[in-house]
Design a protein around this motif. Structure first.
Motif, PDB file in Angstrom:
ATOM      1  N   ALA A 223     -53.691 -22.506   8.334  1.00 26.83           N
ATOM      2  CA  ALA A 223     -53.656 -21.146   8.868  1.00 26.83           C
ATOM      3  C   ALA A 223     -54.156 -21.133  10.310  1.00 26.83           C
ATOM      4  O   ALA A 223     -53.587 -20.460  11.182  1.00 26.83           O
ATOM      5  CB  ALA A 223     -54.509 -20.227   7.998  1.00 26.83           C
ATOM      6  N   ALA A 224     -55.220 -21.894  10.568  1.00 33.79           N
ATOM      7  CA  ALA A 224     -55.732 -21.992  11.935  1.00 33.79           C
ATOM      8  C   ALA A 224     -54.725 -22.654  12.850  1.00 33.79           C
ATOM      9  O   ALA A 224     -54.552 -22.270  14.015  1.00 33.79           O
ATOM     10  CB  ALA A 224     -57.056 -22.769  11.943  1.00 33.79           C
ATOM     11  N   GLU A 225     -54.024 -23.669  12.333  1.00 31.01           N
ATOM     12  CA  GLU A 225     -52.976 -24.347  13.098  1.00 31.01           C
ATOM     13  C   GLU A 225     -51.866 -23.364  13.470  1.00 31.01           C
ATOM     14  O   GLU A 225     -51.360 -23.367  14.588  1.00 31.01           O
ATOM     15  CB  GLU A 225     -52.393 -25.495  12.279  1.00 31.01           C
ATOM     16  CG  GLU A 225     -53.315 -26.685  12.135  1.00 31.01           C
ATOM     17  CD  GLU A 225     -53.189 -27.611  13.317  1.00 31.01           C
ATOM     18  OE1 GLU A 225     -52.191 -28.338  13.430  1.00 31.01           O
ATOM     19  OE2 GLU A 225     -54.111 -27.589  14.159  1.00 31.01           O
ATOM     20  N   ALA A 226     -51.470 -22.536  12.504  1.00 28.92           N
ATOM     21  CA  ALA A 226     -50.397 -21.569  12.746  1.00 28.92           C
ATOM     22  C   ALA A 226     -50.802 -20.571  13.823  1.00 28.92           C
ATOM     23  O   ALA A 226     -49.995 -20.190  14.676  1.00 28.92           O
ATOM     24  CB  ALA A 226     -50.046 -20.851  11.451  1.00 28.92           C
ATOM     25  N   ASN A 227     -52.061 -20.142  13.808  1.00 29.10           N
ATOM     26  CA  ASN A 227     -52.534 -19.190  14.814  1.00 29.10           C
ATOM     27  C   ASN A 227     -52.545 -19.797  16.212  1.00 29.10           C
ATOM     28  O   ASN A 227     -52.381 -19.095  17.209  1.00 29.10           O
ATOM     29  CB  ASN A 227     -53.945 -18.704  14.462  1.00 29.10           C
ATOM     30  CG  ASN A 227     -53.964 -17.843  13.212  1.00 29.10           C
ATOM     31  OD1 ASN A 227     -52.964 -17.220  12.865  1.00 29.10           O
ATOM     32  ND2 ASN A 227     -55.098 -17.830  12.525  1.00 29.10           N
ATOM     33  N   GLY A 232     -50.608 -23.664  21.935  1.00 27.58           N
ATOM     34  CA  GLY A 232     -50.947 -25.071  21.945  1.00 27.58           C
ATOM     35  C   GLY A 232     -52.328 -25.326  21.365  1.00 27.58           C
ATOM     36  O   GLY A 232     -53.084 -24.405  21.061  1.00 27.58           O
ATOM     37  N   HIS A 233     -52.677 -26.581  21.229  1.00 26.85           N
ATOM     38  CA  HIS A 233     -53.948 -26.976  20.627  1.00 26.85           C
ATOM     39  C   HIS A 233     -54.974 -27.246  21.715  1.00 26.85           C
ATOM     40  O   HIS A 233     -54.690 -27.914  22.705  1.00 26.85           O
ATOM     41  CB  HIS A 233     -53.759 -28.242  19.790  1.00 26.85           C
ATOM     42  CG  HIS A 233     -52.894 -28.051  18.602  1.00 26.85           C
ATOM     43  ND1 HIS A 233     -53.368 -27.600  17.398  1.00 26.85           N
ATOM     44  CD2 HIS A 233     -51.563 -28.216  18.431  1.00 26.85           C
ATOM     45  CE1 HIS A 233     -52.385 -27.519  16.527  1.00 26.85           C
ATOM     46  NE2 HIS A 233     -51.277 -27.885  17.133  1.00 26.85           N
ATOM     47  N   GLN A 234     -56.173 -26.758  21.489  1.00 27.61           N
ATOM     48  CA  GLN A 234     -57.246 -27.050  22.432  1.00 27.61           C
ATOM     49  C   GLN A 234     -57.892 -28.374  22.078  1.00 27.61           C
ATOM     50  O   GLN A 234     -58.173 -28.656  20.912  1.00 27.61           O
ATOM     51  CB  GLN A 234     -58.292 -25.937  22.409  1.00 27.61           C
ATOM     52  CG  GLN A 234     -59.348 -26.104  23.500  1.00 27.61           C
ATOM     53  CD  GLN A 234     -60.340 -24.969  23.516  1.00 27.61           C
ATOM     54  OE1 GLN A 234     -61.098 -24.797  22.571  1.00 27.61           O
ATOM     55  NE2 GLN A 234     -60.339 -24.190  24.586  1.00 27.61           N
ATOM     56  N   GLU A 235     -58.112 -29.200  23.092  1.00 25.31           N
ATOM     57  CA  GLU A 235     -58.792 -30.481  22.918  1.00 25.31           C
ATOM     58  C   GLU A 235     -60.034 -30.481  23.790  1.00 25.31           C
ATOM     59  O   GLU A 235     -60.035 -29.950  24.907  1.00 25.31           O
ATOM     60  CB  GLU A 235     -57.870 -31.645  23.298  1.00 25.31           C
ATOM     61  CG  GLU A 235     -56.671 -31.801  22.383  1.00 25.31           C
ATOM     62  CD  GLU A 235     -55.828 -33.010  22.735  1.00 25.31           C
ATOM     63  OE1 GLU A 235     -56.015 -33.562  23.849  1.00 25.31           O
ATOM     64  OE2 GLU A 235     -54.969 -33.400  21.925  1.00 25.31           O
ATOM     65  N   LEU A 236     -61.090 -31.102  23.266  1.00 27.76           N
ATOM     66  CA  LEU A 236     -62.370 -31.148  23.966  1.00 27.76           C
ATOM     67  C   LEU A 236     -62.842 -32.585  24.113  1.00 27.76           C
ATOM     68  O   LEU A 236     -62.649 -33.415  23.214  1.00 27.76           O
ATOM     69  CB  LEU A 236     -63.436 -30.351  23.198  1.00 27.76           C
ATOM     70  CG  LEU A 236     -63.135 -28.871  22.924  1.00 27.76           C
ATOM     71  CD1 LEU A 236     -64.210 -28.289  22.021  1.00 27.76           C
ATOM     72  CD2 LEU A 236     -63.033 -28.095  24.208  1.00 27.76           C
ATOM     73  N   ARG A 296     -60.818 -34.914  21.597  1.00 26.90           N
ATOM     74  CA  ARG A 296     -60.507 -34.630  20.200  1.00 26.90           C
ATOM     75  C   ARG A 296     -59.976 -33.219  20.052  1.00 26.90           C
ATOM     76  O   ARG A 296     -60.444 -32.298  20.740  1.00 26.90           O
ATOM     77  CB  ARG A 296     -61.747 -34.763  19.324  1.00 26.90           C
ATOM     78  CG  ARG A 296     -62.360 -36.133  19.336  1.00 26.90           C
ATOM     79  CD  ARG A 296     -63.274 -36.293  18.167  1.00 26.90           C
ATOM     80  NE  ARG A 296     -64.110 -37.460  18.289  1.00 26.90           N
ATOM     81  CZ  ARG A 296     -65.095 -37.743  17.475  1.00 26.90           C
ATOM     82  NH1 ARG A 296     -65.392 -36.897  16.501  1.00 26.90           N
ATOM     83  NH2 ARG A 296     -65.801 -38.836  17.610  1.00 26.90           N
ATOM     84  N   PRO A 297     -59.018 -33.008  19.134  1.00 29.19           N
ATOM     85  CA  PRO A 297     -58.597 -31.642  18.826  1.00 29.19           C
ATOM     86  C   PRO A 297     -59.791 -30.837  18.339  1.00 29.19           C
ATOM     87  O   PRO A 297     -60.647 -31.350  17.613  1.00 29.19           O
ATOM     88  CB  PRO A 297     -57.551 -31.831  17.722  1.00 29.19           C
ATOM     89  CG  PRO A 297     -57.083 -33.242  17.870  1.00 29.19           C
ATOM     90  CD  PRO A 297     -58.270 -34.018  18.364  1.00 29.19           C
ATOM     91  N   ALA A 298     -59.840 -29.576  18.735  1.00 30.85           N
ATOM     92  CA  ALA A 298     -60.980 -28.741  18.369  1.00 30.85           C
ATOM     93  C   ALA A 298     -61.172 -28.671  16.866  1.00 30.85           C
ATOM     94  O   ALA A 298     -62.308 -28.663  16.368  1.00 30.85           O
ATOM     95  CB  ALA A 298     -60.794 -27.330  18.949  1.00 30.85           C
TER      96      ALA A 298
END
Length: 494
Positions: A223-227, A232-236, A296-298
């Motif tokens: 669900a978090a992935e869909a949101n 895009g995906h945040q990476e830190l 790393r992906p958040a």
């Protein structure tokens, strides 16, 4: 819940991290999360070591503090002095010892690596304490592995070294030359890889196989992935300093460790270099590499870390964060957005496979394992038993209870040796005994299909992401327990 294929998953990031540290791989932000040689707690003030117990290996000992360490010189420096000093015991770990010569040799290696990376080297006495604590953990791990029959023989090690060279697109002579260029002794590096593999196999047994991911956790993750799919995906990129707290710590110990964390934070706020401070004070596995966890992906970071850096700008340092393992200080090295490419997944071939695994240990040799599997294959060929029956009776894998069934696997889900043999089989066919880093296998392909890697594949990826995060957290706790339960006595040099 679907059976996890832990013993076969290709998740050996440790060697990559180690090679990054050595300069063999240029990526400065490799993930160090799975490094398995930790640095356990060490206070800065000396204490009097406890007297040996009657059965030191069986009795947990309180977290001891190394006494002031006499200066160590690199082996080359000592060689020029006469008379040559006699080696002596520096630390007793359960029923084994670490000598001053061993520590001096490892110290020289670490200093060479840090110099090659232009890293700021902490004061030698503090670096020695960090290194000794790491060696204590290594020795305790090796003892535990021996008790459980886990070994890494020379043949297995040679194959691992060959794979590392191949992964770096080098021949073995080229690889050795590169190590020597970095100032490393090949034999010492080889033994370091042996320790890494041994520790990883022990961790797989003691930690990985006990981690459970629930279906509800997967649902929440997806669900978090869909949101996040739209932006895009945040990476830190985060670096950490960990001041570890002993298991079942007393209020006095908690206060002492908190005070140490506050002192570290004060130094950072007055301009101290984070990497050097991590190498000096951090009790985490990545201390000697500056504490950098890499990009790393958040969603694969602990929530504590996400909350701790949520309001930080690049280069800023967090307040002190408390977890079950101790006190953390984080530095946000960088933040970026990666494109979500999950939607464009090509069609792939899935294989429904099962296997029988015979592990090699002190009791069962490679020849024994291969001979046993050859006998089992003959029984299968003659129809005197089914694959499921033999797997339940003889397989050393968790899948044995399900007749060796690993379910549907995708390319890359298993180690290369297993996958190559599996791909050559027709449905219903059984392989000859196949060797992998985990032992010897008989493999049977049940059926194959091709699909668009779809919902089940997405759930599998989510499960693996959650699993990796849980393994990292569980590993930290396991390492703390190993250190806290080991009998450790520091010896002064008379």
């Amino acid at each position: 819940m679907r059976n996890m294929r832990t013993p076969l998953l290709a998740k050996t990031k440790t060697v990559t991290a180690l090679l990054c540290m050595l300069g063999v791989i240029s990526n400065a932000h490799a993930q160090f999360a799975t490094t398995i040689v930790p640095v356990a707690p060490s206070e800065m003030a000396p204490q009097t070591p406890a007297k040996p117990a009657a059965k030191p290996a069986a009795a947990p000992a309180p977290v001891a503090t190394p006494p002031a360490v006499a200066p160590l010189q690199a082996p080359a420096a000592r060689a020029s002095q006469e008379p040559k000093p006699v080696d002596s015991i520096m630390v007793v770990v359960n029923n084994e010892v670490i000598t001053r010569q061993e520590v001096a040799e490892r110290l020289a290696s670490v200093e060479q690596r840090m110099a090659a990376q232009n890293a700021q080297v902490p004061p030698r006495n503090q670096l020695v304490r960090q290194l000794v604590e790491r060696m204590i953990i290594e020795r305790a791990q090796a003892q535990m592995a021996k008790e459980n029959g886990i070994v890494v023989d020379d043949t297995m090690l040679d194959r691992a070294m060959q794979r590392i060279a191949e992964q770096n697109k080098m021949s073995m002579p080229e690889f050795r030359a590169r190590l020597e260029k970095e100032g490393l002794v090949y034999a010492s590096f080889r033994e370091e890889i042996r320790r890494e593999i041994l520790g990883q196999r022990l961790r797989e047994r003691e930690v990985d196989n006990k981690v459970i991911v629930t279906e509800s956790e997967i649902d929440n993750y997806m669900a978090a992935e869909a949101n996040a799919a739209g932006g895009g995906h945040q990476e830190l990129d985060i670096a950490q300093i960990l001041v570890r707290v002993p298991e079942n710590a007393t209020p006095e110990q908690l206060a002492s460790r908190r005070e140490r964390a506050e002192d570290v934070l004060r130094q950072l706020k007055t301009g101290a270099d984070f990497a050097k401070t991590a190498a000096t004070y951090s009790d985490a596995a990545d201390a000697l590499t500056g504490g950098d966890l890499g990009w790393r992906p958040a969603e694969r970071l602990p929530q504590l870390f996400l909350d701790g850096v949520s309001k930080l700008q690049d280069g800023q340092v967090s307040a002190i964060l408390k977890s079950g393992n101790g006190f953390h200080i984080l530095k946000l090295v960088g933040r970026r957005t990666a494109d979500n490419q999950q939607a464009a997944v090509p069609a792939v071939q899935q294989t429904h496979v099962r296997h029988i695994l015979i592990k090699v240990n002190q009791v069962v040799t490679a020849a024994d394992a291969k001979r046993k599997l050859t006998e089992l294959k003959e029984r299968l060929d003659h129809g005197s038993a089914t694959f499921e029956e033999l797997a339940k009776l003889y397989s050393n894998d968790l899948s044995a209870a399900k007749g060796g069934d690993l379910g549907w696997v995708y390319p890359g889900d298993t180690v290369p040796e297993f996958e190559r043999a599996m791909d050559q089989l027709k449905p219903g066919e059984v392989s000859q005994p196949i060797e992998s880093p985990f032992g010897f296998h008989l493999i049977q392909v049940v059926e194959r299909k091709t699909d668009d890697a779809s919902k089940e594949r997405a759930r599998q990826a989510a499960r693996q992401a959650i699993r990796e995060r849980k393994i990292e957290e569980a590993t930290e706790d396991w390492m703390r327990q190993i250190r806290d339960r080991a009998y450790v006595e520091y010896r002064n040099d008379d």
